[in-house]
Design a protein around this motif. Structure first.
Motif, short mmCIF file in Angstrom:
data_model
loop_
_atom_site.label_atom_id
_atom_site.label_comp_id
_atom_site.label_asym_id
_atom_site.label_seq_id
_atom_site.Cartn_x
_atom_site.Cartn_y
_atom_site.Cartn_z
N GLY A 64 -8.21 2.96 -11.69
CA GLY A 64 -7.98 4.10 -12.57
C GLY A 64 -6.51 4.21 -12.86
N ILE A 65 -6.08 5.41 -13.18
CA ILE A 65 -4.68 5.64 -13.48
C ILE A 65 -3.86 5.44 -12.22
CG2 ILE A 65 -3.03 7.35 -14.31
CD1 ILE A 65 -5.27 8.61 -15.88
N ASN A 66 -2.66 4.81 -12.39
CA ASN A 66 -1.73 4.55 -11.28
C ASN A 66 -2.34 3.64 -10.24
OD1 ASN A 66 0.10 6.21 -12.51
ND2 ASN A 66 -0.51 8.02 -11.35
N GLY A 67 -3.33 2.83 -10.61
CA GLY A 67 -3.87 1.87 -9.66
C GLY A 67 -4.82 2.45 -8.67
N SER A 68 -5.14 3.74 -8.71
CA SER A 68 -6.06 4.33 -7.76
C SER A 68 -7.48 4.07 -8.18
CB SER A 68 -5.81 5.84 -7.64
OG SER A 68 -6.05 6.44 -8.90
N VAL A 69 -8.42 4.15 -7.23
CA VAL A 69 -9.81 3.86 -7.50
C VAL A 69 -10.50 5.12 -7.96
CG1 VAL A 69 -11.98 3.08 -6.52
CG2 VAL A 69 -9.84 2.01 -5.82
N ASN A 70 -11.17 5.04 -9.12
CA ASN A 70 -11.91 6.18 -9.62
C ASN A 70 -13.33 6.11 -9.09
OD1 ASN A 70 -13.01 8.25 -11.02
ND2 ASN A 70 -12.88 7.27 -13.05
N ILE A 74 7.43 -0.51 -1.21
CA ILE A 74 7.81 0.84 -1.61
C ILE A 74 7.70 1.00 -3.13
CG2 ILE A 74 9.76 2.43 -1.77
CD1 ILE A 74 10.52 1.69 0.99
N ASP A 75 8.15 -0.01 -3.85
CA ASP A 75 8.07 0.06 -5.31
C ASP A 75 6.63 0.24 -5.78
OD1 ASP A 75 10.74 -0.08 -5.87
OD2 ASP A 75 10.79 -2.27 -5.92
N GLU A 76 5.71 -0.50 -5.16
CA GLU A 76 4.33 -0.49 -5.63
C GLU A 76 3.57 0.77 -5.24
OE1 GLU A 76 2.48 -4.00 -4.17
OE2 GLU A 76 3.63 -5.36 -5.48
N GLN A 77 3.93 1.38 -4.09
CA GLN A 77 3.10 2.46 -3.57
C GLN A 77 3.69 3.85 -3.74
OE1 GLN A 77 1.02 1.40 0.27
NE2 GLN A 77 2.53 -0.23 0.23
N LEU A 78 4.98 3.98 -3.57
CA LEU A 78 5.56 5.32 -3.56
C LEU A 78 6.09 5.77 -4.91
CD1 LEU A 78 7.49 5.26 -0.18
CD2 LEU A 78 5.18 6.03 -0.65
N ARG A 79 6.42 4.84 -5.74
CA ARG A 79 7.04 5.22 -7.01
C ARG A 79 6.02 5.90 -7.93
NH1 ARG A 79 10.75 0.86 -9.82
NH2 ARG A 79 11.95 1.39 -7.96
N GLU A 80 4.75 5.45 -7.90
CA GLU A 80 3.75 5.98 -8.81
C GLU A 80 2.75 6.92 -8.14
OE1 GLU A 80 1.91 2.63 -10.59
OE2 GLU A 80 3.65 2.11 -11.82
N ASN A 81 2.70 6.91 -6.83
CA ASN A 81 1.73 7.76 -6.13
C ASN A 81 2.48 8.93 -5.49
OD1 ASN A 81 -0.30 8.87 -4.56
ND2 ASN A 81 -1.16 6.87 -4.01
N GLU A 82 2.60 10.01 -6.21
CA GLU A 82 3.41 11.14 -5.76
C GLU A 82 2.79 11.84 -4.56
OE1 GLU A 82 6.75 13.22 -5.61
OE2 GLU A 82 6.34 11.61 -7.04
N LYS A 83 1.45 11.89 -4.49
CA LYS A 83 0.78 12.54 -3.36
C LYS A 83 1.07 11.80 -2.06
CE LYS A 83 -3.74 14.12 -1.76
NZ LYS A 83 -5.20 14.19 -2.05
N PHE A 84 0.95 10.48 -2.09
CA PHE A 84 1.26 9.70 -0.89
C PHE A 84 2.74 9.79 -0.56
CE2 PHE A 84 2.61 5.66 1.03
CZ PHE A 84 1.90 5.75 2.22
N ARG A 85 3.57 9.86 -1.58
CA ARG A 85 5.02 9.96 -1.35
C ARG A 85 5.35 11.23 -0.57
NH1 ARG A 85 9.56 7.94 -3.89
NH2 ARG A 85 11.42 9.25 -3.70
N SER A 86 4.79 12.39 -0.99
CA SER A 86 5.07 13.63 -0.28
C SER A 86 4.55 13.57 1.15
CB SER A 86 4.46 14.84 -0.94
OG SER A 86 4.24 14.67 -2.23
N HIS A 87 3.34 13.03 1.35
CA HIS A 87 2.78 12.93 2.70
C HIS A 87 3.64 12.00 3.55
CE1 HIS A 87 -0.13 12.36 5.93
NE2 HIS A 87 0.00 11.06 5.77
N PHE A 88 4.10 10.90 2.95
CA PHE A 88 4.88 9.93 3.70
C PHE A 88 6.22 10.52 4.12
CE2 PHE A 88 7.95 6.44 3.81
CZ PHE A 88 7.34 5.61 4.74
N LEU A 89 6.89 11.22 3.22
CA LEU A 89 8.18 11.81 3.55
C LEU A 89 8.04 12.87 4.64
CD1 LEU A 89 9.77 12.20 0.01
CD2 LEU A 89 10.30 10.48 1.74
N LYS A 90 6.96 13.66 4.57
CA LYS A 90 6.73 14.66 5.59
C LYS A 90 6.51 14.03 6.96
CE LYS A 90 3.71 18.55 6.77
NZ LYS A 90 2.52 19.35 6.35
N ALA A 91 5.70 12.95 7.01
CA ALA A 91 5.44 12.25 8.27
C ALA A 91 6.72 11.63 8.82
CB ALA A 91 4.38 11.17 8.07
N LEU A 92 7.57 11.13 7.94
CA LEU A 92 8.83 10.52 8.37
C LEU A 92 9.77 11.57 8.97
CD1 LEU A 92 10.36 7.88 8.48
CD2 LEU A 92 11.24 8.34 6.20
N ARG A 93 9.85 12.74 8.33
CA ARG A 93 10.67 13.82 8.89
C ARG A 93 10.15 14.27 10.24
NH1 ARG A 93 9.88 16.00 3.55
NH2 ARG A 93 11.61 15.42 2.17
#
Length: 412
Positions: free
Chosen positions: A223-229, A118-137
């Motif tokens: 790239g920024i936040n560990g994502s692939v450019n 969670i620390d590595e993926q959700l803290r810095e990736n806000e787009k995935f965080r919103s998608h993940f929270l929506k799927a969890l709900r």
């Protein structure tokens, strides 16, 4: 890693509270404060004790219902009373097993492996965080609706059974609702962990895919936040020799080893919880089959209990599908299926220098030899193929189960 006294510091606790609040029956176990956890423990203990004591207390409404049901299905009153007594005792045991399952789920959610994901993926990736929270709900809402559907079906059965006390029929079988609630919440728990691991695999997939997009070498891969450019245009195979530099495949090999460590740690964290979950599903299915056999003189309820057992067994298998998708994305070799192995093999025919080709062969040897995915001690590597085989086995056994319980072909 967090403990019970520092729940506010646990990444999973914050995530679950943000998505669904602190009062879900299973996820709140690891995210709520001590008072909520004690409340859940007392509820499950009270339901288990209620199921054990109910046949011995023999309230008048229970005696009347058992007598009416015995007359309907053609059993003696003593036999029908014994059927109910064994059934509720098994339900009590299943409730206690659910209590153990909740404790193991809490331990898994507080583990260092899950917190690190969670620390590595959700803290810095806000787009995935919103998608993940929506799927969890969404998953949590579906589990609530399914539980209400179960209660509604029991209510309908109580009316159709024409028992003297139809409302008490639901009360008598209420211990089953708590087991069903815990099992449905475990689907949310499994989906939460599977989404975290899947995103980790997807990140490595994009990094490997970027090799053919002109992004190579250790520098410039992230790239920024560990994502692939991956904005560069895809290179032709003949240009690959000019862009593939020494050290690139060794970097990918090390990244894949990190991915394997993450998946191994997550598999270890959830294995005990999933094992108890499968045992609860199996116990519930066997109980339904036993009740179906006991109701063999009445075709309709007998058939219904067999189909209920079949549905529960299949639901236990389908719950593993999110974990199977992770394994397939890691190591599937099926033609046309998206996987790391198929993607890595795509570069085998591309021109490389001798040094880069030697690194690539070392990388491919590692990919072919190392098992990647979700491993459970009682199931091995969880793949869609293995789950499909189990479903097909249940489908083949279903007609035999119906025949043995005399649900469709014979009346007593």
């Amino acid at each position: 890693m967090c403990n019970g006294s520092c729940n506010e510091l646990c990444p999973v606790a914050k995530l679950c509270r943000e998505a669904i609040g602190g009062f879900s029956a299973t996820l709140a176990w690891g995210t709520s404060d001590r008072r909520v956890q004690v409340f859940h423990i007392l509820c499950l203990l009270c339901v288990g004790i209620y199921a054990i004591l109910l046949p011995w207390m023999r309230p008048q409404w229970l005696v009347d219902n058992i007598y009416a049901e015995a007359t309907k299905v053609g059993n003696s009153v003593g036999k029908q009373r014994g059927i109910f007594q064994v059934a509720v005792l098994v339900l009590a045991v299943l409730n206690f097993m659910c209590l153990i399952m909740l404790g193991l789920a809490s331990r898994a959610m507080k583990s260092e492996a899950i917190s690190r994901l969670i620390d590595e993926q959700l803290r810095e990736n806000e787009k995935f965080r919103s998608h993940f929270l929506k799927a969890l709900r969404t998953s949590y809402s579906i589990s609530v609706l399914l539980l209400l559907l179960v209660v509604f079906i029991y209510g309908i059965l109580s009316r159709l059974s024409r028992l003297p006390h139809p409302s008490a029929f639901v009360m008598g079988w209420s211990p089953a609702f708590f087991s069903a609630w815990a099992l449905l919440q475990m689907l949310t728990f499994i989906r939460l962990l599977a989404a975290l691991a899947m995103n980790k695999v997807e990140c490595f997939y994009r990094e490997l895919e970027a090799t053919g997009n002109g992004i190579n070498g250790v520098n410039g891969i992230h790239g920024i936040n560990g994502s692939v450019n991956a904005s560069s245009a895809c290179l032709e195979a003949q240009d690959f020799a000019e862009t593939a530099v020494p050290g690139h495949w060794l970097h990918l090999l090390r990244e894949h080893q990190k991915l394997l460590r993450h998946l191994k740690a997550m598999s270890s964290a959830i294995s005990a919880t999933v094992l108890v979950f499968q045992n609860v599903v199996a116990g519930s299915s066997l109980l339904s089959l036993w009740v179906a056999r006991a109701y063999q003189k009445d075709a309709l309820p007998s058939t219904g209990y067999v189909l209920l057992a079949f549905t529960m067994m299949c639901s236990g298998i389908f719950a593993m599908l999110p974990l199977a998708y992770i394994t397939d994305l890691c190591q599937s070799r099926r033609l046309g299926r998206r996987s790391l192995l198929n993607l890595a093999d795509k570069y085998s025919g591309w021109p490389m220098s001798a040094e880069v080709h030697a690194e690539y062969m070392r990388f491919m040897q590692h990919m072919n030899m190392a098992e990647a995915g979700i491993y459970l001690p009682n199931m091995g590597m969880v793949t869609r193929a293995s789950l499909t085989n189990q479903i097909m086995f249940y489908v083949k056994v279903l007609p035999l189960a119906l025949a043995l319980t005399l649900g469709w072909w014979r009346r007593g």
